[in-house]
Design an enzyme around this catalytic site. Structure first.
Site, short mmCIF file in Angstrom:
data_model
loop_
_atom_site.label_atom_id
_atom_site.label_comp_id
_atom_site.label_asym_id
_atom_site.label_seq_id
_atom_site.Cartn_x
_atom_site.Cartn_y
_atom_site.Cartn_z
N LYS A 85 28.69 13.04 1.16
CA LYS A 85 29.51 13.77 0.14
C LYS A 85 29.25 14.02 -1.41
CE LYS A 85 32.78 11.33 3.64
NZ LYS A 85 33.80 10.83 4.26
N GLN A 89 38.38 7.49 1.43
CA GLN A 89 37.41 7.26 2.62
C GLN A 89 37.38 5.53 3.39
OE1 GLN A 89 34.07 7.80 2.84
NE2 GLN A 89 33.52 7.06 4.65
N ASP A 143 40.33 15.84 5.18
CA ASP A 143 40.14 14.85 6.69
C ASP A 143 41.14 15.11 7.32
OD1 ASP A 143 37.87 13.83 6.53
OD2 ASP A 143 38.64 11.39 5.06
#
Ligand code: NDP
Length: 284
Positions: free
Chosen positions: A52, A96, A119
């Site tokens: 990322k 994460q 997200d």
């Protein structure tokens, strides 16, 4: 003739689109910034976070990678997320997953303000998606839709079958297909006649987490097959949920694993981050 949907190429094009938007924002004095919080030493998570950060660099997006100890407490992680939430120079916050056992994932995700939840996992974003309000679409399902549309397939009126009903893939994938006017069936571990249902699908999305789950007889001739699964085999290689060779004989379009949904998921995160920066600066 079967065609492979090239996730890498499509991801590259998507990242180029993000980079262009970043350029336009930078010209207006806005530098999009994504903060990625990693707690602990999970090797797969470390790889994802590195990916990322690299994607951000490629698109001209600033990134902040925050690595917290495996032993970090819930309060420490929450304090970190809240600090990022309050920081106007950070537009997207991504925690994460999975988090170490001592930390309540829900509480942490809920601490991300909806406008920075790139997200798309927080309840507010999920709710907004359900009712068709502006939101951040979860990256994997949104990437699946792009892949289907890249084939020129008109989703409207098609029979779409999603195998899997997780909150991060199956359910939102079904919702996005419905939004595109497909007739959607969601299959799961309690579904009866799963094979027959799949074999009637014009669009088949597999998000099961079992290598080779979708066999050739479950694919309708001419179908679009999207393989979300990432399963590490005994051979150490990555395998999808679909028996690729058998399905490819029937499908019109099919995604490979690796090189399919995975790269697209990453690219969609870049688009969400750019969108977050634009929205937070009144430019969207
Ligand atoms: P989950 O384990 O959360 O969900 C799996 C789903 O598959 C569940 O809904 C489960 O049903 C269903 N299922 C399991 N076994 C069967 C069966 N025998 N018959 C029918 N349905 C079954 O997984 P995720 O949704 O998180 O992920 C799915 C796959 O996608 C994994 O391989 C994961 O690694 C991959 N993935 C890939 C991403 C990418 O970027 N390419 C991103 C995220 C995930 P039930 O609900 O009844 O238990």
């Amino acid at each position: 003739m079967m065609a492979i949907i090239d996730g890498k190429a499509l991801a590259a094009a998507t990242k180029a689109e993000a980079a262009q938007k970043v350029q336009a924002l930078r010209e207006k004095g806005v530098v999009p910034c994504l903060a990625v919080v990693l707690v602990g030493e999970n090797p797969a998570s470390q790889v994802y976070v590195r990916g990322k950060v690299n994607d951000c660099a490629e698109c001209g997006i600033e990134s902040r990678s925050i690595h917290m100890a495996e032993t970090a407490t819930q309060d420490e992680v929450l304090a970190q997320v809240r600090a990022l939430a309050a920081d106007a120079s950070v537009h997207g916050i991504l925690v994460q997953l999975p988090l170490p056992a001592q930390i309540n994932e829900k509480a942490v995700i809920n601490a991300i303000p909806p406008e920075k939840d790139v997200d798309g996992f927080s309840p507010v974003n999920v709710g907004r998606m359900q009712i068709g309000e502006p939101c951040y679409l979860p990256c994997t399902p949104a990437g699946c839709i792009r892949m289907i549309e890249s084939t020129g397939t008109d989703i409207c009126g098609k029979n779409a079958v999603v195998i899997g009903r997780s909150n991060i893939v199956g359910k939102p994938a079904a919702m996005l297909l419905l939004e595109k006017n497909a007739t959607v069936t969601i299959c799961h571990s309690k579904t009866k006649n799963l094979r027959e249902i799949c074999a009637a699908a014009d669009i088949l999305v597999a998000a099961v987490g079992r290598a080779g789950f979708v066999t050739g007889d479950m694919v309708k001739p001419g179908a679009v097959v999207i393989d979300v699964g990432i399963n590490r085999g005994a051979d150490g290689k990555l395998h999808g949920d679909v028996d690729f060779a058998a399905a490819a004989e029937k499908a019109a379009f099919i995604t490979p694993v690796p090189g399919g949904v995975g790269p697209m998921t990453r690219a969609m995160l870049m688009l969400n981050t750019v969108q977050a920066a634009a929205r937070q600066n009144g430019l969207a």
